[in-house]
Design a protein around this motif. Structure first.
Motif, short mmCIF file in Angstrom:
data_model
loop_
_atom_site.label_atom_id
_atom_site.label_comp_id
_atom_site.label_asym_id
_atom_site.label_seq_id
_atom_site.Cartn_x
_atom_site.Cartn_y
_atom_site.Cartn_z
N GLN A 296 0.84 -1.21 0.00
CA GLN A 296 0.00 0.00 0.00
C GLN A 296 0.87 1.25 0.00
OE1 GLN A 296 -2.86 -0.07 3.20
NE2 GLN A 296 -3.69 -2.04 2.56
N ALA B 43 2.23 1.79 -3.42
CA ALA B 43 1.25 2.25 -4.41
C ALA B 43 0.79 3.67 -4.15
CB ALA B 43 0.04 1.30 -4.41
N LYS B 44 0.72 4.07 -2.87
CA LYS B 44 0.03 5.34 -2.57
C LYS B 44 0.90 6.42 -1.94
CE LYS B 44 -4.32 3.64 -2.96
NZ LYS B 44 -5.04 3.96 -4.13
N SER B 45 1.97 6.05 -1.27
CA SER B 45 2.67 7.04 -0.45
C SER B 45 3.80 7.72 -1.22
CB SER B 45 3.21 6.34 0.80
OG SER B 45 3.75 7.26 1.70
N THR B 46 4.57 8.52 -0.50
CA THR B 46 5.80 9.10 -1.05
C THR B 46 6.91 8.80 -0.05
OG1 THR B 46 5.51 11.18 0.12
CG2 THR B 46 4.60 11.05 -2.12
#
Ligand code: ACO
Length: 430
Positions: free
Chosen positions: A76, A79-82
């Motif tokens: 996750q 896919a979504k964070s930085t």
């Protein structure tokens, strides 16, 4: 309910030790009183069965191939964070609200320059120095420029923690880019504060007086993913080193500098460099990987980027990188023959009894070098890139040690196997 204990019988005496249960059901028995009670110690060379700490940061289930930071699955976060958001999660325990992330970003961005007198330190290194030796020395030297943050007075160092954490995450990237430029005999490029974390790094690496580096192919995003996937990995060799150094009361600069040294070896972070070297050698020899696999099985070679002390299943980070690397190469417009060799090696190894029976799967280093190569980063710098990525994990682990008022200095024991008592005077009669 009756409290469960572990019963150990030594020299005909029974000793009871309390059990410890982790959040995810990991079990341990607590032998901190073993030697005092029994005079025995536990022997565990390589620490494969030893829990050195209680930690809230990262959970790994090596049998299932699971990796979570503060409860969030790596898939996750990938896919979504930085990188900076994941860094905050790892260091502070929660995904930051937008405002705190903005403050952190600003702190990181405004800390990017290094004192100009540090530029002179680079002149003292021979051109063929390894970038990891430069990075480790520079990180330790950096502490000298911030005596208030590197006092080795725990309360004082902790009072400056937020500043120090952002500063290290920022400056490790500047020092890495400066190392690259120094080795090439190129002038340093000042950071551009309007660029994002990775974009700014690529600018400091590749901008020239006649060419302003602009990332038009998504290299910065690929690099951000690489850094995120390396951000922490519980009690590995370098993180344990950071904790060990911190346990003596050392400041954050000294502790992460030691982490860089521990990361350098080919069995740890140096493997990403060794993988590309191996793939290049296979390519140059005209082998399609078959001969190399046979040599590895005979113990004549090691399949670098394969195997892991904890993962006895696919390293989830390698799974993510394995899927992403092709996409990144296409995006950047690179056709790398090493990727085909890597795919063939992976396929053969996953079907081969030698690797299957030993549960040897690709680890994070197997594909990461191919990705870094595509971005234009030379193999010598690969482990430095790993160090930039691992900085949040080292910082978070230092914080756990520093904030524990009951923490003790890390001081393992040994079983002495050398000579028994000898007499120097007897030697004099020779
Ligand atoms: N290639 C061939 N055989 C291997 C490999 C490999 N990469 N790794 C382990 N084996 C074999 C060993 O020879 C041993 O065989 P044996 O039972 O016949 O003696 C068996 O598998 C078990 O290996 P160990 O050395 O006991 O595993 P250990 O947990 O001590 O080491 C390590 C793990 C260091 C990662 C090892 O697998 C290795 O050297 N891999 C290559 C280097 C690498 O990729 N390192 C990066 C690790 S991930 C990281 O740090 C980011």
């Amino acid at each position: 309910m009756e409290e469960q204990t572990a019963l150990i019988r030594l020299d005909d005496i029974n000793y009871e030790f309390p059990l410890i249960l982790g959040t995810e059901g990991e079990k341990a028995f607590d032998i901190r009183s073993l030697r005092t009670k029994s005079k025995f110690i536990a022997f565990d060379e390589g620490y494969g069965n030893t829990g050195s700490c209680l930690s809230d940061i990262t959970f790994i289930d090596g049998e299932q191939g699971v990796l979570r930071h503060r409860g969030y699955p790596i898939e996750q976060l990938a896919a979504k964070s930085t990188f900076l958001e994941t860094a905050m999660l790892i260091i502070y325990g929660e995904l930051p609200a937008e405002e705190s992330l903005a403050v952190f970003r600003k702190r990181v961005s405004s800390s990017a320059s290094v004192h100009t007198s540090m530029h002179h330190h680079f002149e003292g290194f021979p051109g063929n120095s390894h970038p990891m030796s430069i990075l480790s020395a520079m990180l330790n030297a950096l502490g000298a420029y911030y005596p208030e943050m590197s006092s080795n007075d725990r309360d004082q160092d902790l009072a400056h923690f937020d500043e120090t954490a952002a500063l290290l995450i920022s400056k490790v990237r500047t020092l890495a880019a400066m190392t690259f430029r120094m080795k090439k005999g190129l002038p340093f490029v000042a950071p551009n504060h309007s660029r994002g974390y990775c974009e700014n790094f690529l600018h400091m690496m590749f901008t020239e007086p006649y060419f302003d580096y602009i990332d038009s192919v998504g290299a910065g995003d690929a690099l951000d993913l690489f850094l995120r996937l390396h951000a922490d990995h519980e009690q590995n060799c370098s993180t344990s080193t950071v904790r060990m150094v911190a346990s003596g009361g050392a400041n954050l600069f000294a502790s992460v500098s030691a982490g860089v040294c521990a990361l350098w070896g080919p069995s740890h972070g140096g493997a990403n460099m060794a993988v590309v070297q191996m793939l290049e050698d296979i390519h140059a020899s005209g082998d399609d990987g078959t001969r190399f696999i046979e040599a590895a099985k005979e113990g004549k070679a090691k399949l670098m980027g394969f195997g892991h002390r904890v993962y006895k299943n696919y390293d989830p980070r390698a799974k993510i990188l394995g899927k992403t690397v092709e996409q990144v190469l296409t995006q950047i417009g690179v056709d790398d023959p090493l990727l085909n060799i890597a795919r063939r090696l992976e396929q053969s190894a996953l079907e081969d009894e030698y690797f299957v029976s030993r549960k040897l799967y690709p680890n994070v280093d197997f594909y990461s070098g191919i990705l870094l190569r595509a971005i234009g980063i030379p193999p010598e710098m690969f482990t430095v890139m790993f160090a930039i990525g691992r900085m949040p994990g080292w910082i978070a682990n230092w914080k756990e040690i520093a904030e524990n008022p009951k923490g003790r200095i890390h001081r393992p024991r040994q079983i002495y196997t050398g000579h028994g008592l000898r007499d120097y005077q007897a030697l004099e009669k020779r």
